[in-house]
Design an enzyme around this catalytic site. Sequence first.
Site, short mmCIF file in Angstrom:
data_model
loop_
_atom_site.label_atom_id
_atom_site.label_comp_id
_atom_site.label_asym_id
_atom_site.label_seq_id
_atom_site.Cartn_x
_atom_site.Cartn_y
_atom_site.Cartn_z
N LYS A 206 0.84 -1.21 0.00
CA LYS A 206 0.00 0.00 0.00
C LYS A 206 0.86 1.25 0.00
O LYS A 206 0.62 2.20 -0.77
CB LYS A 206 -0.92 0.00 1.22
CG LYS A 206 -1.84 1.23 1.30
CD LYS A 206 -2.18 1.63 2.71
CE LYS A 206 -1.03 2.35 3.39
NZ LYS A 206 -1.40 2.92 4.72
N CYS A 283 -25.07 3.14 8.46
CA CYS A 283 -25.82 2.66 7.30
C CYS A 283 -27.05 3.53 7.02
O CYS A 283 -27.44 3.69 5.85
CB CYS A 283 -26.25 1.21 7.49
SG CYS A 283 -24.85 0.05 7.54
N CYS A 286 -26.16 6.28 4.74
CA CYS A 286 -25.45 5.88 3.52
C CYS A 286 -26.40 5.79 2.34
O CYS A 286 -27.45 5.14 2.42
CB CYS A 286 -24.75 4.54 3.74
SG CYS A 286 -23.81 3.98 2.31
N CYS A 292 -26.19 -2.12 -0.79
CA CYS A 292 -25.06 -2.76 -0.10
C CYS A 292 -25.46 -4.15 0.39
O CYS A 292 -26.37 -4.29 1.22
CB CYS A 292 -24.60 -1.91 1.07
SG CYS A 292 -23.23 -2.65 2.01
#
Length: 298
Positions: A206, A283, A286, A292
């Site tokens: 990364k 959530c 979102c 999702c």
Amino acid sequence: MNTGIRMLTRSRSREPRITAEGCGEELTPREAPAAEGRKSHLTRKTRKLRVAYEASNGEKDEDAEPLKMPMWEPQNWQQQLANIRIMRSKKDAPVDQLGAEHCYDASAPPKQVQRYQVLLSLMLSSQTKDQVTAGAMQRLRARGLTVENILQMDDGMLGRLIYPVGFWRNKVKFIKQTTAILQQRYEGDIPASVAELVALPGVGPKMAHLAMAVAWGTVSGIAVDTHVHRIANRLRWTKKVTKTPEATRTALEEWLPRGLWSEINGLLVGFGQQICLPVHPQCQACLNQALCPAAQNL
């Protein structure tokens, strides 16, 4: 002479036709021997016309080009990405102000000093919040963050300057080892390839991909940290569940258009810092709640 030609023509029209093997041209018995001499030529011509179908007897046609299978991609990923862009439009997550591209001194000459500072900020950022990394970088820069100064600094001082970054004792050792290698092998600069970067102590994939993007302006791959790893699996952006960030990187690069690679890290890291949290994700706030796959279980 003319009569001979006419007789040959009439003879060809009466005699049974023979098809040369492997092509569509018809030959008379008188021409069959000549066909053997042209067999290789005819075969080469017909090979170009073969189609990549499996033979009826199960044998594989080695001369045929393989059929391309359709590329897998996640369901609804474009809409999910568009929604994440909307949720990240304010650019107010910690990574947006304190990420690696904001921690180096842009006015520091020469270029290798800036690149060295980018690499050190990435080494410090592992298992560390952006705010803590930025504070450590500010203290290091106040002391003159160059290869020469770090090599002259004793380990105790370096540890006090970077504390409380995660695993700071190991990072003192890695920073010293990596800095010595940069001076000996790269004239104080950092390597310009992922393979050489990950060979340095304390530098992972990364960090290497982010260093290539920020320090060298080259997109070498998708930088996947814990945020990107977590969100990619929650959204089912991998064909199967992946266990490590590196496995997630490989899975994403198999289908995600290359033009999006440089955007994904910052986009998903900030999304993971603000909404798609490791524990108790938001959530309800979102835009992807209905799209999702993991939302029902969180």
